[in-house]
Design an enzyme around this catalytic site. Structure first.
Site, PDB file in Angstrom:
ATOM      1  N   THR A 273      -0.176 -11.137  -1.745  1.00 27.96           N
ATOM      2  CA  THR A 273      -0.990 -10.167  -1.009  1.00 27.96           C
ATOM      3  C   THR A 273      -1.198  -8.884  -1.804  1.00 27.96           C
ATOM      4  O   THR A 273      -2.279  -8.298  -1.783  1.00 27.96           O
ATOM      5  CB  THR A 273      -0.335  -9.843   0.339  1.00 27.96           C
ATOM      6  OG1 THR A 273       1.041  -9.497   0.111  1.00 27.96           O
ATOM      7  CG2 THR A 273      -0.379 -11.034   1.263  1.00 27.96           C
ATOM      8  N   PHE A 399      -0.915  -6.122   7.811  1.00 28.50           N
ATOM      9  CA  PHE A 399       0.490  -6.490   7.618  1.00 28.50           C
ATOM     10  C   PHE A 399       1.052  -7.255   8.813  1.00 28.50           C
ATOM     11  O   PHE A 399       2.267  -7.400   8.943  1.00 28.50           O
ATOM     12  CB  PHE A 399       1.323  -5.239   7.364  1.00 28.50           C
ATOM     13  CG  PHE A 399       1.071  -4.620   6.014  1.00 28.50           C
ATOM     14  CD1 PHE A 399       1.659  -5.129   4.871  1.00 28.50           C
ATOM     15  CD2 PHE A 399       0.215  -3.532   5.893  1.00 28.50           C
ATOM     16  CE1 PHE A 399       1.427  -4.563   3.630  1.00 28.50           C
ATOM     17  CE2 PHE A 399      -0.023  -2.954   4.656  1.00 28.50           C
ATOM     18  CZ  PHE A 399       0.572  -3.480   3.517  1.00 28.50           C
ATOM     19  N   CYS A 406       5.033  -7.632   8.441  1.00 28.17           N
ATOM     20  CA  CYS A 406       5.570  -7.834   7.098  1.00 28.17           C
ATOM     21  C   CYS A 406       6.767  -6.912   6.833  1.00 28.17           C
ATOM     22  O   CYS A 406       6.643  -5.689   6.844  1.00 28.17           O
ATOM     23  CB  CYS A 406       4.479  -7.577   6.068  1.00 28.17           C
ATOM     24  SG  CYS A 406       5.046  -7.668   4.365  1.00 28.17           S
TER      25      CYS A 406
END
Length: 1068
Positions: A273, A399, A406
């Site tokens: 990411t 996220f 995350c």
């Protein structure tokens, strides 16, 4: 909840058993899901074998399903496949699995502020490796952006989390773990989309899948064993936390199996990411020069020229805003999944059963126009802290959500800000491919596909001094000697006068002119030290040599590869910044854009003067609407530029210039037949072609083309086509030079865009590489006169001097035409080739919608042919004849080019009416608009009205797409108003579209007052007619209200609405 409250969730038609699996592009599923959201709106359902998925794509529904009291995170279908390798690691575990809770509680302190802060120095070490690699490769090296950022983020997470070095920047070949990880993730994506066949059909793929999992686990296990065996290791990293930590809730330690699962999880989720985010941020910044400049200003002000410290990271708010905005527009993980804890209603009306997966499509909710103004525009300012904190809840979710968001977000943020700060402190960047347009490459995440850039050191640094700066030592600035990137290089021939040539070019015309100037420079005693785009010269303008700038304007905006240079130029406040520099500017433009005509070249010329540079020659300007660009440039070059440079040389006491012969191309002819492999990329494939007009009418055709994989488009965009010359014209050239059709040639020389030092069929050179129909310039004609007999020589000289405009420019007489007219001219083939510009692409408006099929575009074009104005045979349009000759399954080179931002459908089609005005093949983009609206309406969306005014000659003869338009009108996608110039009695006595608009002015005003947007596509005459009638309608409306609107005020009113309420696409 009552039965009456329930509204069925929209759903596309599907197939038995397979459901909707055939409607999803296996290589680019996100694009398919976005297309379905465009068609069906904010919610829809899809059925796949064994599962039913609900998709939500508006902020209001995403916000609702983020309520953790009603919904919980569940691994989506791809994550379920990833569990085969990562089991119940942090990224893939289900909420109720105990190992997730144990690992999460143990690792949370390690991801706290102090833990992340302690990782800074190892992060900086890896970022330094990236910067030094770019510096050592030089300013013209093509950097694969996503690949190098993947190396950066993978090495960073491995070093910081477990003390392991992949050393990716020291080897072209990546560690076996990386290859297996990539293949494993790709196969996970493929597995969820393959038909539900027995497993033996996929035995080979399954064996490879298990092999890659084994490599991942064996690598992680080796790292774990090495750490356990090293009793002296005192690292305080994530691996140490997992080995020594205890769950504060249960008192348990993590098992070896769980540690291995999470080591792999960190490597997989911890690099993909962030590398995607950095890649998208670089793309957006290079595309948006004002934002780029603000990033660099912030870095220079906060960090200066010294090493970056951990304290700096929190003092770079604009970089943080850039990363947030990049994540909004291009979230690498554009989907996350939840499920209803109990049966519930979404938006108070859509029934969702307990446990039913709901996919949140961030790729759409992040650009919801009810939340974000100009949602598709990159605006980091909206993400500065104060504005960011005012965003509605759950409007920005890259996220993830809530408890399962995350865990590594602080790690990724520090890593990304540090990397951005370091590279912008020390480099300037330009696209390696000036015409690059973003497309998304999908694996587990999204990244920009085929994005290449160049990195140019700032501050006169070289790699050695950069290394010293990054280490905190005082660097010794040493001006780099910049190599020539574009193939114009001359051996040292005793000349000491150098020249820099810079260009700004989107279509390639100005770049070709720059190449031509560089080729001519040698014969005038100059050695070209730099030939590059304007953006490459930011902060590095030379002061010891003339700088010649050739640039265009596009609706008042600079070309893509000059935008950052112009932004930098406008931002300079020091009025002596360019003292010691000398320059000349040549500009290209089109007078149709009267308000912005030649704006950029004039601005560059003026700013150079204001900043203290010495103007060598008067600004040269060419108008594509009145003259040939090459002819105008040659006249400026010969009559203005070179005389000025000669005078400068004389004033500097350089002495008399020794005559130097122009660089020549030597051509060797071979009559032997040979088979040559065609190296052109066959990117597009013709799927259908049909004639749209009746016999006897000027031919208009419709052609459908399958796009290269990964290419996307919007209605209103262009398809760029690289054509070949008509065979008839090539045969004329072959005949004139006495070449048999099977002759091969070898070209020796440099500075011209032709294949050199290899055997190539002569007809391929003449067909594929040069513009044979380009009008001859005065210089071309004088060169012909030098090798003609006495009679023809005088005629040609007179033609160049006195009769050029009437007999050559106006009649589009080519060099080939003149060679046929004057047979005494004995011109070598090599000289002929140097006279011709390289083949260039032609752009056509796309006439289809991706909602019909995102992999297919159509274009609509007129076949251009007729008696040549020169009087010599037939004139055959290069691109239209090429396209007209293509048949089904033929291949061609194409690319999608975006149209101006204003020439797209409104972001909220339910609220903005459309007024579309077209004549002839100008219908092309509007067919795409209407096809898109028809698809939306078929899927249940309620749209604002649209009206099309379409001008043709006669019904049944050239009323192109009449049957389709009638069908779409019946569906409610458009109301069609025809204007037939031959038979106006069949169109309510309206001969032209402006007549139809005037007759329909009551409806026009009704839509206009509702906020309608007006689109015009056609010739200049059509655009002028629409402008005139629209102003008349407005003046009549003002009079009806008792007001007076003068012609002058009406003109100001109209001009003020350009690209706001109306937009044009004019061609002639």
């Amino acid at each position: 909840m009552t039965i009456k409250a329930v509204t069925p969730i929209p759903e596309p038609p599907g197939l038995p058993i397979l459901g909707h699996i055939t409607q999803i592009d296996a290589e680019n599923s996100i694009q398919s899901f976005k297309g379905l959201a465009e068609r069906y709106g904010e919610i829809y359902c899809l059925n796949f074998p064994g599962i039913r998925l609900t998709w939500v794509s508006s902020h209001r529904l995403v916000d609702e399903v983020c309520d953790e009291k009603r919904f919980k995170k569940v691994p989506n279908d791809v994550l379920t496949e990833i569990r085969h390798g990562l089991h119940d690691g942090l990224f893939t575990a289900k909420l109720e699995e105990p190992n997730w809770g144990i690992a999460h509680r143990i690792l949370m302190p390690a991801f706290g502020p102090m833990g992340i802060r302690d990782m800074f120095y190892e992060m900086r070490d890896v970022s330094t490796q990236l910067a030094l690699k770019w510096a050592r490769h030089g300013p013209h090296h093509r950097i694969n952006v996503a690949e190098d950022f993947t190396r950066l983020t993978l090495d960073t997470i491995a070093l910081c989390s477990m003390g392991f070095r992949f050393n990716s920047f020291y080897s072209e070949k990546m560690h076996p773990f990386v290859e297996s990880m990539t293949e494993f993730l790709l196969e996970c994506g493929r597995r969820v989309q393959r038909p539900p066949l027995p497993s033996f059909f996929y035995r080979k793929q399954n064996d490879a899948f298990q092999h890659h999992i084994q490599v991942l686990r064996e690598t992680a296990q080796a790292v774990l064993k090495e750490r356990v065996a090293d009793t002296t290791n005192e690292r305080n990293d994530l691996l140490t936390a997992m080995l020594k930590g205890r769950d504060p809730k249960s008192g348990q330690k993590m098992t070896d199996e769980s540690i291995i699962d999470n080591l792999i999880t960190f490597l997989v989720a911890g690099h993909e990411t962030t590398s995607g985010t950095l890649s998208y941020a670089m793309y957006r910044l290079i595309k948006n020069p004002d934002c780029y400049r603000k990033v660099q200003q912030e870095v220079d002000e906060v960090i200066g020229k010294g090493p970056i410290t951990v304290q700096h990271v929190q003092k770079l708010p604009y970089i943080a805003a850039v990363l947030r905005e990049a994540l909004r527009l291009d979230s690498p993980i554009p989907v996350f999944s939840t499920a209803a804890i109990e049966d519930t209603l979404l938006a108070g009306k859509y029934l969702v059963k307990k446990g039913q997966p709901i996919n949140c499509l961030l790729a759409k909710s992040h650009v919801d126009p009810t939340v974000f103004e100009d949602p598709l525009v990159f605006k980091p300012e909206r993400m500065l802290d104060e504005n960011f904190n005012r965003l509605p809840k759950n409007a920005w979710k890259p996220f993830g959500n809530g408890l399962r968001a995350c865990i590594g977000r602080p790690f990724a943020w520090q890593e990304a800000v540090l990397a951005m700060a370091m590279i912008f402190q020390n480099f300037n960047f330009v696209f390696a491919d000036a015409d690059y347009e973003l497309y998304h490459k999908q694996t587990l995440t999204l990244k920009p596909g085929n994005l290449f850039m160049r990195a140019i050191l700032r501050d006169g640094l070289d790699p050695v001094s950069l290394e010293k700066r990054l280490a905190g030592a005082k660097p010794t600035a040493e001006k780099q000697k910049t190599p020539i990137p574009n193939g114009v290089s001359h051996e040292d021939d005793g000349q000491d006068q150098q020249m820099t040539i810079l260009y700004g070019s989107n279509s390639g015309t100005c770049e070709t002119l720059a190449q031509r100037l560089a080729f001519d420079a040698r014969s005038h005693g100059y050695k070209v030290s730099t030939l590059d785009c304007l953006d490459a010269a930011v902060e590095s303008l030379p002061k010891d040599q003339p700088t010649i700038i050739i640039t265009a304007s596009y609706e008042g905006q600079p070309p893509d590869n000059a935008a950052r240079f112009v932004s930098w130029l406008k931002s300079i406040e020091d009025k002596s910044a360019f003292q010691g520099s000398s320059y000349a500017v040549f500009g290209c433009g089109h007078h149709d854009w009267s308000q912005t005509f030649h704006r950029v070249p004039r601005l560059v010329d003026t700013r150079f003067d204001e900043l203290g540079a010495t103007r060598l020659a008067e600004l040269g300007l060419a108008d594509a609407g009145k003259e040939d660009m090459f002819v105008a440039f040659e006249a400026w070059e010969d009559n203005v530029l070179w005389p000025a440079l000669d005078a400068l040389r004389a004033s500097n006491g350089s002495g008399e210039l020794k005559e130097i012969q122009p660089a020549q191309l030597e051509v060797h002819v071979f009559n032997e037949r040979s088979s040559i492999l065609n190296q052109n990329v066959e990117e597009g494939k013709v799927l259908a072609s049909r004639v749209l007009t009746a016999d006897g009418e000027p031919v208009k055709k419709h052609i459908e083309i399958r796009l290269p994989s990964g290419t996307s488009y919007r209605p209103g965009d262009y398809l760029a086509v690289l054509p070949v010359n008509p065979k008839y014209t090539v045969q004329r050239a072959m005949r004139r030079f006495g070449l048999p059709w099977d002759a091969s040639i070898r070209i020796e020389g440099s500075g011209i865009r032709l294949p050199t030092n290899e055997l190539v069929p002569a007809n391929s050179i003449l067909s594929d590489y040069v513009e044979l129909a380009q009008p001859a310039t005065r210089r071309n004609i004088l060169a012909l006169s030098d090798v003609a007999d006495e009679n023809d020589r005088e005629v040609l000289k007179k033609l160049a001097a006195d009769n050029y405009d009437e007999e050559v420019a106006a009649k589009h007489v080519s060099v080939l035409d003149l060679l046929e007219t004057y047979p005494s001219v004995d011109l070598p083939l090599g000289v002929f080739l140097t006279m011709l510009p390289p083949m260039r692409v032609r752009q056509y408006s796309i006439s289809s919608s991706p909602l019909e099929d995102p992999s297919i575009v159509s274009i609509t074009f007129s076949l251009v042919s007729g008696r040549a104005k020169s009087g010599r045979g037939e004139y055959i349009g290069v691109a239209s004849s090429y396209l007209g000759s293509l048949s089904v399954d033929d291949r061609l080179r194409v690319s999608v080019r975006p149209s101006p931002a204003a020439f797209h459908l409104p972001s909220i089609p339910e609220q903005t009416p459309l007024i579309l005005v077209a004549a002839g093949s100008g219908i092309a983009p509007f067919r795409g608009f209407i096809q898109e609206r028809a698809a939306m309406i078929t899927s249940g969306r309620k749209l604002a009205p649209a009206v099309l005014y379409h001008g043709c000659r006669e019904p049944g003869r050239d009323d192109v797409y009449a049957a389709e338009l009638a069908r779409w009108e019946k569906a409610g996608a458009v109301t069609v108003k025809w204007a037939f110039s031959r038979t106006p009695e069949k169109s309510n006595d309206c001969k032209y579209v402006q007549d139809a608009m005037w007759a329909d002015r009551k409806l026009f005003l009704e839509l206009w007052h509702q906020g309608a947007k007006l689109y015009i596509c056609g010739s200049r005459r059509v655009s002028q007619g629409v402008e005139k009638v629209t102003k008349s309608i407005q003046q009549e409306d003002a009079k009806r209200k008792g007001e007076h609107l003068s012609d002058e005020d009406a003109k100001k009113w109209w001009d003020g609405l350009r690209n706001i309420r109306f937009t044009t696409d004019v061609f002639d």
